[in-house]
Design an enzyme around this catalytic site. Sequence first.
Site, mmCIF file in Angstrom:
data_model
loop_
_atom_site.group_PDB
_atom_site.id
_atom_site.type_symbol
_atom_site.label_atom_id
_atom_site.label_comp_id
_atom_site.label_asym_id
_atom_site.label_seq_id
_atom_site.Cartn_x
_atom_site.Cartn_y
_atom_site.Cartn_z
ATOM 1 N N LYS A 1 35.979 44.496 47.665
ATOM 2 C CA LYS A 1 35.561 44.844 46.309
ATOM 3 C C LYS A 1 34.051 44.736 46.197
ATOM 4 C CE LYS A 1 35.951 43.295 41.475
ATOM 5 N NZ LYS A 1 36.583 42.355 40.529
ATOM 6 N N GLU B 1 34.352 35.754 29.163
ATOM 7 C CA GLU B 1 34.881 35.150 30.390
ATOM 8 C C GLU B 1 34.378 33.726 30.624
ATOM 9 O OE1 GLU B 1 35.632 36.315 35.077
ATOM 10 O OE2 GLU B 1 34.529 37.673 33.770
ATOM 11 N N GLU C 1 33.592 53.517 32.479
ATOM 12 C CA GLU C 1 33.765 52.109 32.112
ATOM 13 C C GLU C 1 32.429 51.476 31.735
ATOM 14 O OE1 GLU C 1 35.192 47.842 34.075
ATOM 15 O OE2 GLU C 1 35.916 49.724 34.943
ATOM 16 N N GLU D 1 42.457 44.346 41.749
ATOM 17 C CA GLU D 1 41.120 43.839 41.462
ATOM 18 C C GLU D 1 41.191 42.436 40.847
ATOM 19 O OE1 GLU D 1 37.360 44.854 38.483
ATOM 20 O OE2 GLU D 1 38.907 46.367 38.839
#
Length: 386
Positions: A134, A188, A368, A232
């Site tokens: 990733k 987060e 995105e 992901e």
Amino acid sequence: MPQRTVAPAATADELLKAYRPDDSFFSTPTGALHGTGALATADRLDDIPAVLADAGENAVAVGAVPFDATRPAHVVVPETVQWSPSPSRESAANTRWDALAGTWSLTCHPEPEAHVAAVERAVKAMAEDPGLRKVVLARCLRAESTEEVDVATALANLLRRDPTAFVFAANLPERGDGVRTLLGASPELLVSKRGGRVESNPLAGSAPRSADATKDQRRAVGLLTSSKDRHEHAVVVDAVADALSPHCRNLTVPTEPELVRTATMWHLSTRISGELTDPDVPAHRLAADLHPTPAVCGSPTGRAFETITGLEPFDRGFYTGAVGYTDAAGDGEWVVTIRCADVAGRSLDLYAGGGVMPESEPEAELAETSDKLRTLLLALGVDGTA
């Protein structure tokens, strides 16, 4: 000089009214702090225990860590700290939202076509190197106004937009255009530490919200069932669990992600919790061991970092770093520095990124980042289009 701690405020609105651009502000879903002045500063997280010890038993260190952890952090021990409960959704909805003054010009870096090409190169790199799982690629958007940016208004706008987010304003080292502030509303939680308990809430995999209830629900279901997004997310959860495991005698890691929503985005979420083997390990040390997670860098970290530096044509600075606080007992909260802007003078540098996987579609990755930049502009109070 011992730290002077002010009695708790009645409301978070009082903290916002008292805020000035060189102060510290950090709001969580349960409480908020406002720091003024500086008894001490530090440019390394490892120096936090020493500066707190010199400042007294009620001291709190508030600061930010850059994406590149080898670069200096910026930590301040405020002279005064004031606490309050966080605003409820109802009280935030009744708080005035103001557009920032001035006429705005926006500049993308890189341009959309270049970002698409960078994503294509990252996908190719993963195809050629199966060990690279990733890579998180970001865009920077500079918004420049004809007027000075009113940081206090932008901060209040962010808190009103999403009172359940981690809303922050951290003083940064000045640059040529004056007082500099790291401003944002992160969804987060990197790490929270209270006594012998630790918690982390990694997010990875996202989809934009819709004003249409049917479309909004469809997007949520689509995210929860997306193999790309679940893969992901799993990469990030595994990395966070691996980083926390050496510190814990037991660790709870749910096997399935949940959906969480902000005012503008759906996210896949996993809440990890554990009991620390050493309850004296401070919050900032746990944050340092976790940073950077694959949610903002990639996996494995070293190769992903090298790929990012080769593809991104700008310096992330404190974007995708960590921001938060540690108190004299070692307790505290640190969040991932996303949904943020680096503010100075008449300009805001905004950032948004997305996790690129082997199956990623470059145009979807561009969309995105555009969605995230557009919603951040709106949340701050900027009239413009990313």
